[in-house]
Design a protein around this motif. Structure first.
Motif, mmCIF file in Angstrom:
data_model
loop_
_atom_site.group_PDB
_atom_site.id
_atom_site.type_symbol
_atom_site.label_atom_id
_atom_site.label_comp_id
_atom_site.label_asym_id
_atom_site.label_seq_id
_atom_site.Cartn_x
_atom_site.Cartn_y
_atom_site.Cartn_z
ATOM 1 N N PHE A 76 45.759 76.497 21.429
ATOM 2 C CA PHE A 76 45.694 75.340 20.545
ATOM 3 C C PHE A 76 44.235 75.027 20.199
ATOM 4 C CE2 PHE A 76 47.411 70.687 20.155
ATOM 5 C CZ PHE A 76 47.238 70.749 18.785
ATOM 6 N N GLY A 77 43.390 74.956 21.231
ATOM 7 C CA GLY A 77 41.972 74.704 21.003
ATOM 8 C C GLY A 77 41.307 75.804 20.196
ATOM 9 N N LEU A 78 41.661 77.044 20.490
ATOM 10 C CA LEU A 78 41.118 78.175 19.735
ATOM 11 C C LEU A 78 41.472 78.057 18.249
ATOM 12 C CD1 LEU A 78 41.938 81.078 22.227
ATOM 13 C CD2 LEU A 78 39.640 80.319 21.575
ATOM 14 N N VAL A 113 38.365 75.075 21.825
ATOM 15 C CA VAL A 113 37.513 74.765 20.669
ATOM 16 C C VAL A 113 36.119 75.341 20.894
ATOM 17 C CG1 VAL A 113 36.387 72.928 19.366
ATOM 18 C CG2 VAL A 113 38.788 72.686 20.022
ATOM 19 N N ARG A 114 35.567 75.086 22.053
ATOM 20 C CA ARG A 114 34.214 75.562 22.351
ATOM 21 C C ARG A 114 34.129 77.085 22.320
ATOM 22 N NH1 ARG A 114 33.151 71.349 27.390
ATOM 23 N NH2 ARG A 114 32.290 69.644 26.137
ATOM 24 N N GLU A 115 35.132 77.733 22.896
ATOM 25 C CA GLU A 115 35.127 79.201 22.923
ATOM 26 C C GLU A 115 35.227 79.768 21.513
ATOM 27 O OE1 GLU A 115 38.091 82.701 24.511
ATOM 28 O OE2 GLU A 115 37.666 81.031 25.883
ATOM 29 N N SER A 116 36.073 79.152 20.676
ATOM 30 C CA SER A 116 36.257 79.638 19.318
ATOM 31 C C SER A 116 34.978 79.509 18.489
ATOM 32 C CB SER A 116 37.387 78.857 18.641
ATOM 33 O OG SER A 116 37.660 79.348 17.356
ATOM 34 N N LEU A 117 34.190 78.457 18.764
ATOM 35 C CA LEU A 117 32.977 78.209 17.980
ATOM 36 C C LEU A 117 31.715 78.815 18.607
ATOM 37 C CD1 LEU A 117 33.669 74.510 16.932
ATOM 38 C CD2 LEU A 117 33.910 76.574 15.529
ATOM 39 N N LYS A 118 31.874 79.399 19.785
ATOM 40 C CA LYS A 118 30.738 80.051 20.420
ATOM 41 C C LYS A 118 30.309 81.263 19.580
ATOM 42 C CE LYS A 118 29.252 81.964 24.872
ATOM 43 N NZ LYS A 118 29.695 82.321 26.251
ATOM 44 N N GLY A 119 29.024 81.362 19.326
ATOM 45 C CA GLY A 119 28.531 82.473 18.515
ATOM 46 C C GLY A 119 28.545 82.191 17.030
ATOM 47 N N THR A 120 29.073 81.017 16.629
ATOM 48 C CA THR A 120 29.023 80.612 15.225
ATOM 49 C C THR A 120 27.787 79.729 15.024
ATOM 50 O OG1 THR A 120 30.258 78.532 15.441
ATOM 51 C CG2 THR A 120 31.546 80.568 15.237
ATOM 52 N N LYS A 121 27.657 79.144 13.863
ATOM 53 C CA LYS A 121 26.533 78.265 13.571
ATOM 54 C C LYS A 121 26.847 76.800 13.889
ATOM 55 C CE LYS A 121 24.685 81.305 9.970
ATOM 56 N NZ LYS A 121 24.308 81.437 8.534
ATOM 57 N N TRP A 122 27.981 76.587 14.589
ATOM 58 C CA TRP A 122 28.352 75.236 14.983
ATOM 59 C C TRP A 122 27.766 74.906 16.354
ATOM 60 C CZ3 TRP A 122 30.173 71.560 11.994
ATOM 61 C CH2 TRP A 122 30.835 71.918 10.808
ATOM 62 N N VAL A 123 27.243 73.667 16.507
ATOM 63 C CA VAL A 123 26.650 73.211 17.760
ATOM 64 C C VAL A 123 27.277 71.863 18.136
ATOM 65 C CG1 VAL A 123 24.534 72.526 18.945
ATOM 66 C CG2 VAL A 123 24.473 74.372 17.236
ATOM 67 N N GLU A 124 27.757 71.762 19.363
ATOM 68 C CA GLU A 124 28.378 70.510 19.827
ATOM 69 C C GLU A 124 27.296 69.491 20.180
ATOM 70 O OE1 GLU A 124 31.823 69.029 23.019
ATOM 71 O OE2 GLU A 124 31.033 71.077 23.103
ATOM 72 N N VAL A 125 27.522 68.244 19.768
ATOM 73 C CA VAL A 125 26.518 67.208 20.014
ATOM 74 C C VAL A 125 26.663 66.637 21.419
ATOM 75 C CG1 VAL A 125 26.413 66.579 17.574
ATOM 76 C CG2 VAL A 125 27.988 65.354 19.092
ATOM 77 N N ALA A 126 25.602 66.004 21.903
ATOM 78 C CA ALA A 126 25.638 65.310 23.189
ATOM 79 C C ALA A 126 26.642 64.163 23.116
ATOM 80 C CB ALA A 126 24.248 64.782 23.526
ATOM 81 N N GLY A 127 27.328 63.912 24.228
ATOM 82 C CA GLY A 127 28.329 62.847 24.252
ATOM 83 C C GLY A 127 29.709 63.292 23.840
ATOM 84 N N SER A 128 29.850 64.562 23.521
ATOM 85 C CA SER A 128 31.150 65.134 23.146
ATOM 86 C C SER A 128 31.682 65.951 24.328
ATOM 87 C CB SER A 128 31.001 66.033 21.924
ATOM 88 O OG SER A 128 32.181 66.760 21.659
ATOM 89 N N PRO A 129 32.966 65.823 24.667
ATOM 90 C CA PRO A 129 33.964 65.003 23.986
ATOM 91 C C PRO A 129 33.931 63.542 24.424
ATOM 92 C CG PRO A 129 35.006 66.160 25.800
ATOM 93 C CD PRO A 129 33.571 66.625 25.761
ATOM 94 N N THR A 130 34.426 62.687 23.549
ATOM 95 C CA THR A 130 34.720 61.312 23.935
ATOM 96 C C THR A 130 36.151 61.268 24.456
ATOM 97 O OG1 THR A 130 35.531 60.738 21.722
ATOM 98 C CG2 THR A 130 33.172 60.408 22.165
#
Length: 311
Positions: free
Chosen positions: A132-134, A169-186
């Motif tokens: 689901f997250g992927l 979600v994190r695994e799917s976006l690893k290696g892409t140009k997406w970066v998770e912000v501090a404080g995530s997840p809420t």
């Protein structure tokens, strides 16, 4: 005379009513009854129970996301000696104890939606939450491959299913140009209004936030507040500067997507979870073997196919 008595006795046996079919009382316990996702699971449970005929579906859980209250409700069902319980696990440690108590009382126990795999439950019915997250992350990467900053909105911190979605979600976006912000997840604790507020807070804290990914449908379950958030950020959303990929595909969510209030949805199948919960508990009561895990699948929705799902 003996022949006559024998004939009368035989006739009485033939005319005697058939032995009544065993009736079963199965309880379905959601994380929170103020979450419309679980209303759909309840509807599936009630429909299947009616079809089976010898099953009663009892739907009861905490009004809000309160693991302690969920544990007390399960204890009440144990005291009532119901025949089976299906639980959406709000907190793994506390529910593991509750499941052990139910099993010790001879009550069939399964989980749905959210699992406690190390417990004494007999089966899990629901989504493969890592997948689901992927899928959520993949949808975001496809919609906006140029990347940016993103944040995740989750529910309860003790829910294993939600932790698996975050990991996906994190695994799917690893290696892409997406970066998770501090404080995530809420963590909104499945509170729709709080989920909307957290989206607003994330956007305020990071004005160039490029995407928000709620891993449950909570913000959309407060449609007026959610629409107000989107309308406030409409310019950036229409320009592709803010992308909203949201979990679940309840009817209200499909309508919001159709009307331009999100970019994509990834949906579970709660109605099927409710149906299969009744079938599985009945099989267990009959002494039949059931699969340890029963996955119910996902639905990927964008503006291109939302009309089909609404029909």
């Amino acid at each position: 005379m003996k022949k006559l008595l024998y004939a009368v006795a035989s006739l009485a046996i033939l005319m005697a009513p058939a032995q009544a079919e065993t009736k079963y009382r199965f309880a379905i316990v959601p994380k929170a009854m103020n979450n419309p996702f679980f209303d759909v699971a309840r509807d599936g449970c009630l429909k299947r129970a009616k079809e089976l005929g010898n099953v009663e579906c009892i739907y009861k859980g905490p009004v809000e996301h309160e693991p302690a209250t969920q544990a007390q409700i399960i204890q009440d069902f144990i005291t009532q000696k119901v025949d089976g319980i299906a639980i959406s696990v709000a907190d793994v440690p506390s529910m593991t104890k509750s499941i052990e108590a139910a099993a010790a009382a001879g009550i069939a126990v399964i989980t749905f939606d959210a699992d406690a795999p190390g417990s004494k439950r007999s089966a899990y019915i629901g989504t493969n939450n890592k997948d689901f997250g992927l899928a959520l992350g993949k949808q975001l990467a496809q919609l906006k491959p140029e990347g940016g900053k993103y944040a995740i909105v989750s529910g309860g911190p003790g829910a294993k299913n939600l932790a698996e979605r975050v990991d996906g979600v994190r695994e799917s976006l690893k290696g892409t140009k997406w970066v998770e912000v501090a404080g995530s997840p809420t963590f909104c604790n499945d509170d729709p209004a709080l989920a909307v507020q957290q989206m607003s807070d994330l956007r305020t804290a990071t004005p160039d936030l490029g995407a928000i990914v709620p891993i449950g449908g909570w913000p959309m379950f407060a449609p007026e507040g959610y629409k107000a958030f989107v309308n406030k950020n409409r310019k950036d959303i229409d320009a592709g500067k803010l992308t909203l990929v949201v979990a679940d595909t309840l009817k209200m969510q499909l309508e919001l997507l159709r009307d331009g209030y999100s970019n994509a949805l990834t949906g579970q199948r709660p109605f099927e979870m409710g149906e299969k919960a009744m079938d599985t508990l009945l099989a267990l009561k009959k002494g039949e073997k059931v699969p340890d895990v029963i996955y119910t699948g996902l639905d990927l929705v964008t503006k291109d196919n939302v009309a089909k799902l609404l029909n």
